[in-house]
Design a protein around this motif. Structure first.
Motif, PDB file in Angstrom:
ATOM      1  N   MET A  97       6.120  18.528  -3.651  1.00  0.00           N
ATOM      2  CA  MET A  97       5.039  17.676  -3.933  1.00  0.00           C
ATOM      3  C   MET A  97       4.741  16.857  -2.722  1.00  0.00           C
ATOM      4  O   MET A  97       3.748  16.511  -2.478  1.00  0.00           O
ATOM      5  CB  MET A  97       5.660  16.844  -5.015  1.00  0.00           C
ATOM      6  CG  MET A  97       4.647  15.310  -5.243  1.00  0.00           C
ATOM      7  SD  MET A  97       5.465  14.368  -6.521  1.00  0.00           S
ATOM      8  CE  MET A  97       6.850  13.626  -5.805  1.00  0.00           C
ATOM      9  N   LYS A 111       0.885   7.114  -6.527  1.00  0.00           N
ATOM     10  CA  LYS A 111      -0.029   7.975  -6.747  1.00  0.00           C
ATOM     11  C   LYS A 111       0.099   9.207  -6.571  1.00  0.00           C
ATOM     12  O   LYS A 111      -0.099  10.142  -7.530  1.00  0.00           O
ATOM     13  CB  LYS A 111      -1.228   7.391  -5.865  1.00  0.00           C
ATOM     14  CG  LYS A 111      -2.499   7.906  -6.236  1.00  0.00           C
ATOM     15  CD  LYS A 111      -3.699   7.727  -4.965  1.00  0.00           C
ATOM     16  CE  LYS A 111      -4.208   6.299  -5.007  1.00  0.00           C
ATOM     17  NZ  LYS A 111      -5.107   6.444  -3.781  1.00  0.00           N
ATOM     18  N   MET A 112       0.981   9.438  -5.512  1.00  0.00           N
ATOM     19  CA  MET A 112       1.553  10.936  -4.993  1.00  0.00           C
ATOM     20  C   MET A 112       2.372  11.539  -6.405  1.00  0.00           C
ATOM     21  O   MET A 112       2.004  12.838  -6.951  1.00  0.00           O
ATOM     22  CB  MET A 112       2.347  10.899  -3.997  1.00  0.00           C
ATOM     23  CG  MET A 112       2.879  12.328  -3.761  1.00  0.00           C
ATOM     24  SD  MET A 112       3.983  12.234  -2.258  1.00  0.00           S
ATOM     25  CE  MET A 112       5.368  11.420  -2.969  1.00  0.00           C
ATOM     26  N   ASN A 171       0.805  -1.256  -0.152  1.00  0.00           N
ATOM     27  CA  ASN A 171      -0.036  -0.172  -0.104  1.00  0.00           C
ATOM     28  C   ASN A 171       0.943   1.358  -0.076  1.00  0.00           C
ATOM     29  O   ASN A 171       0.534   2.352  -0.709  1.00  0.00           O
ATOM     30  CB  ASN A 171      -0.893  -0.116   1.219  1.00  0.00           C
ATOM     31  CG  ASN A 171      -2.216  -0.919   1.101  1.00  0.00           C
ATOM     32  OD1 ASN A 171      -2.472  -0.990  -0.253  1.00  0.00           O
ATOM     33  ND2 ASN A 171      -2.657  -1.788   2.088  1.00  0.00           N
ATOM     34  N   ASP A 172       1.994   1.110   0.708  1.00  0.00           N
ATOM     35  CA  ASP A 172       2.895   2.471   0.782  1.00  0.00           C
ATOM     36  C   ASP A 172       3.275   2.540  -0.662  1.00  0.00           C
ATOM     37  O   ASP A 172       3.543   3.787  -0.963  1.00  0.00           O
ATOM     38  CB  ASP A 172       4.005   2.084   1.799  1.00  0.00           C
ATOM     39  CG  ASP A 172       3.741   2.187   3.097  1.00  0.00           C
ATOM     40  OD1 ASP A 172       2.574   2.597   3.430  1.00  0.00           O
ATOM     41  OD2 ASP A 172       4.493   2.005   4.014  1.00  0.00           O
ATOM     42  N   ILE A 173       3.748   1.501  -1.479  1.00  0.00           N
ATOM     43  CA  ILE A 173       4.419   1.930  -2.605  1.00  0.00           C
ATOM     44  C   ILE A 173       3.215   2.465  -3.495  1.00  0.00           C
ATOM     45  O   ILE A 173       3.634   3.264  -4.238  1.00  0.00           O
ATOM     46  CB  ILE A 173       4.874   0.382  -3.332  1.00  0.00           C
ATOM     47  CG1 ILE A 173       6.170   0.181  -2.486  1.00  0.00           C
ATOM     48  CG2 ILE A 173       5.468   0.498  -4.704  1.00  0.00           C
ATOM     49  CD1 ILE A 173       6.598  -1.485  -2.759  1.00  0.00           C
ATOM     50  N   GLU A 222       0.942   4.024  -2.979  1.00  0.00           N
ATOM     51  CA  GLU A 222       0.617   5.581  -2.443  1.00  0.00           C
ATOM     52  C   GLU A 222       1.533   6.442  -3.088  1.00  0.00           C
ATOM     53  O   GLU A 222       1.230   7.555  -3.620  1.00  0.00           O
ATOM     54  CB  GLU A 222       0.186   5.764  -0.909  1.00  0.00           C
ATOM     55  CG  GLU A 222       0.175   7.177  -0.815  1.00  0.00           C
ATOM     56  CD  GLU A 222      -0.338   7.361   0.804  1.00  0.00           C
ATOM     57  OE1 GLU A 222       0.025   6.729   1.734  1.00  0.00           O
ATOM     58  OE2 GLU A 222      -1.113   8.179   0.888  1.00  0.00           O
ATOM     59  N   VAL A 223       2.820   6.208  -2.994  1.00  0.00           N
ATOM     60  CA  VAL A 223       3.805   7.159  -3.454  1.00  0.00           C
ATOM     61  C   VAL A 223       3.755   7.140  -5.107  1.00  0.00           C
ATOM     62  O   VAL A 223       3.862   7.950  -5.332  1.00  0.00           O
ATOM     63  CB  VAL A 223       5.451   6.483  -2.939  1.00  0.00           C
ATOM     64  CG1 VAL A 223       6.530   7.153  -3.564  1.00  0.00           C
ATOM     65  CG2 VAL A 223       5.599   6.367  -1.616  1.00  0.00           C
ATOM     66  N   TYR A 274       0.893  16.857  -0.630  1.00  0.00           N
ATOM     67  CA  TYR A 274       0.377  15.606  -0.545  1.00  0.00           C
ATOM     68  C   TYR A 274      -0.096  15.209   0.769  1.00  0.00           C
ATOM     69  O   TYR A 274      -1.084  14.956   0.887  1.00  0.00           O
ATOM     70  CB  TYR A 274       1.140  14.675  -1.280  1.00  0.00           C
ATOM     71  CG  TYR A 274       0.300  13.294  -1.412  1.00  0.00           C
ATOM     72  CD1 TYR A 274      -0.389  12.843  -2.178  1.00  0.00           C
ATOM     73  CD2 TYR A 274       0.419  12.222  -0.476  1.00  0.00           C
ATOM     74  CE1 TYR A 274      -1.158  11.792  -2.465  1.00  0.00           C
ATOM     75  CE2 TYR A 274      -0.149  11.146  -0.464  1.00  0.00           C
ATOM     76  CZ  TYR A 274      -0.976  10.776  -1.578  1.00  0.00           C
ATOM     77  OH  TYR A 274      -1.770   9.591  -1.408  1.00  0.00           O
ATOM     78  N   ASN A 332       3.986   6.493   5.958  1.00  0.00           N
ATOM     79  CA  ASN A 332       4.166   5.654   4.872  1.00  0.00           C
ATOM     80  C   ASN A 332       5.660   5.632   4.574  1.00  0.00           C
ATOM     81  O   ASN A 332       6.249   6.537   4.319  1.00  0.00           O
ATOM     82  CB  ASN A 332       3.552   6.282   3.630  1.00  0.00           C
ATOM     83  CG  ASN A 332       3.856   5.453   2.371  1.00  0.00           C
ATOM     84  OD1 ASN A 332       4.966   4.885   2.320  1.00  0.00           O
ATOM     85  ND2 ASN A 332       2.878   5.506   1.589  1.00  0.00           N
ATOM     86  N   ASP A 333       6.279   4.297   5.047  1.00  0.00           N
ATOM     87  CA  ASP A 333       7.546   4.417   5.130  1.00  0.00           C
ATOM     88  C   ASP A 333       8.386   4.805   3.926  1.00  0.00           C
ATOM     89  O   ASP A 333       9.356   5.414   3.865  1.00  0.00           O
ATOM     90  CB  ASP A 333       8.140   2.939   5.415  1.00  0.00           C
ATOM     91  CG  ASP A 333       7.608   2.626   7.013  1.00  0.00           C
ATOM     92  OD1 ASP A 333       7.772   3.623   7.574  1.00  0.00           O
ATOM     93  OD2 ASP A 333       7.779   1.456   7.212  1.00  0.00           O
ATOM     94  N   TYR A 334       7.692   4.396   2.798  1.00  0.00           N
ATOM     95  CA  TYR A 334       8.383   4.585   1.187  1.00  0.00           C
ATOM     96  C   TYR A 334       8.326   6.166   1.148  1.00  0.00           C
ATOM     97  O   TYR A 334       9.339   6.653   0.807  1.00  0.00           O
ATOM     98  CB  TYR A 334       7.497   3.770   0.286  1.00  0.00           C
ATOM     99  CG  TYR A 334       8.064   2.310   0.268  1.00  0.00           C
ATOM    100  CD1 TYR A 334       8.828   2.182  -0.913  1.00  0.00           C
ATOM    101  CD2 TYR A 334       7.674   1.425   0.988  1.00  0.00           C
ATOM    102  CE1 TYR A 334       9.509   0.883  -1.082  1.00  0.00           C
ATOM    103  CE2 TYR A 334       8.111   0.128   0.938  1.00  0.00           C
ATOM    104  CZ  TYR A 334       9.023  -0.169  -0.043  1.00  0.00           C
ATOM    105  OH  TYR A 334       9.659  -1.243  -0.171  1.00  0.00           O
ATOM    106  N   LEU A 335       7.259   6.767   1.584  1.00  0.00           N
ATOM    107  CA  LEU A 335       6.938   8.173   1.492  1.00  0.00           C
ATOM    108  C   LEU A 335       8.140   8.824   2.259  1.00  0.00           C
ATOM    109  O   LEU A 335       8.750   9.793   1.794  1.00  0.00           O
ATOM    110  CB  LEU A 335       5.620   8.766   1.761  1.00  0.00           C
ATOM    111  CG  LEU A 335       5.063  10.029   1.184  1.00  0.00           C
ATOM    112  CD1 LEU A 335       3.635   9.855   0.967  1.00  0.00           C
ATOM    113  CD2 LEU A 335       5.581  11.103   1.926  1.00  0.00           C
TER     114      LEU A 335
END
Lengths: 209, 209
Positions: free
Chosen positions: B88, A87-88, A80-82, A84-85, B92, B138-141
């Motif tokens: 960005m 999507k951003m 989900n994190d991936i 979402e990034v 977001y 969100n760890d990736y973000l």
């Protein structure tokens, strides 16, 4: 004439393993046995280890000290994190650089979505989303997107998510909006499309768990 | 009792050089002489080279083959790229996770902006912006933001950009909006604030060029 491969052994092993990981050849979480890889290709351990370390740097492989190297595995939260990034990045570019998207490339992709072979669908898909990102003409933004999209491709291959007719149609609709200059509608379609992918992949992951 | 430093030599050199780079101790684009660093600390070349390679991996140092290692330098275009990626991420998170921002931390920061010493301003500033990002959980973000903010910090120190009273007030206004739940106004202030920083830094860079 003998063909001389000028790429270093490490480079070659790196490319070979990366392709294996990004396609469907090894399982998520599977151990990559350094010795086996070296023996299989008749090379020493050193270039294999160097290649695996490079893949670990790219976060495609996990290096567990004193245990070994493993293909990266993803928890549901990470998936989900991936997404979402992703999507951003895409929504930001669609919102701010809508008019910079290369219409010629997009029109060509429409033809491919409509008449191309299904097996190339994934590559058209990635190309379309990448074109939206390229419109920003921002090297940092592109780098950050590409790093994430590697993980995405990897997940995607593993999940073996069936590309539905709905998904194909959504891509064509998105292309039409871009070609017609309908920015708001394009954003709406992209948002819905990425949400739908997320739900589909969640379901796949739960099924596999 | 003798204090034993358990960190490897490479780790120590890495930390020392990173601090030097992120503060104002070496110039943008300056060559980092491997031999000099080794002699200065009475160590061999190997850990210095390893540390420099690690910093090159993080994009804080540039490794020019057969020439040497240099502190990363930024073109005007790169500065704008970095600032845009920052924008960005922050917009977001403010848009999607406004209600998850930790109000207690923010309230505490308000007090610091109002009563704290000017010399800590930069750290309050970074903390406020980071809190907005952490809200996404969100760890990736977060990873993607932190990688970029390293470059930002580095630029920021070099530019020696004078923190104006305007900037302090903008941060306080932003905090007030978050505490009062005024999301739209918060977004507007953040947008204007980041644009203003961009213009100010552009001017600084042109002055130095």
């Amino acid at each position: 004439m003998m063909v001389i491969n000028k790429k270093s052994l490490t480079d070659q092993v790196y490319t070979m393993l990366k392709e294996k990981i990004l396609s469907r050849d090894v399982e998520l979480g599977e151990q990559l046995n350094t010795r086996e890889i070296a023996e299989e290709h008749g090379i020493s351990l050193m270039p294999v280890r160097d290649a695996l370390r490079r893949l670990a740097n790219e976060d495609l492989v996990e290096n567990k000290p004193r245990v070994g190297f493993f293909v990266k595995n993803f928890s549901e939260a990470e998936v989900n994190d991936i997404l979402e990034v992703r999507k951003m990045h895409e929504l930001y570019c669609l919102e701010n650089y809508f008019n910079n998207i290369d219409r010629e490339v997009i029109a060509d992709l429409k033809d491919k979505f409509e008449n191309g072979h299904k097996k190339y669908f994934t590559s058209y898909d990635l190309k379309l989303h990448k074109e939206i990102i390229l419109a920003a003409d921002n090297d940092y933004l592109i780098d950050s997107y590409l790093k994430m999209i590697n993980h995405y491709t990897m997940l995607f291959s593993y999940l073996n998510y069936k590309r539905s007719e709905t998904s194909r149609q959504e891509h064509i609709d998105l292309i039409d909006c871009i070609l017609n200059g309908e920015q708001e509608k394009a954003t709406e379609i992209l948002y819905r499309h990425l949400d739908r992918v997320q739900i589909a992949e969640d379901a796949e992951i739960r099924k596999r768990a």
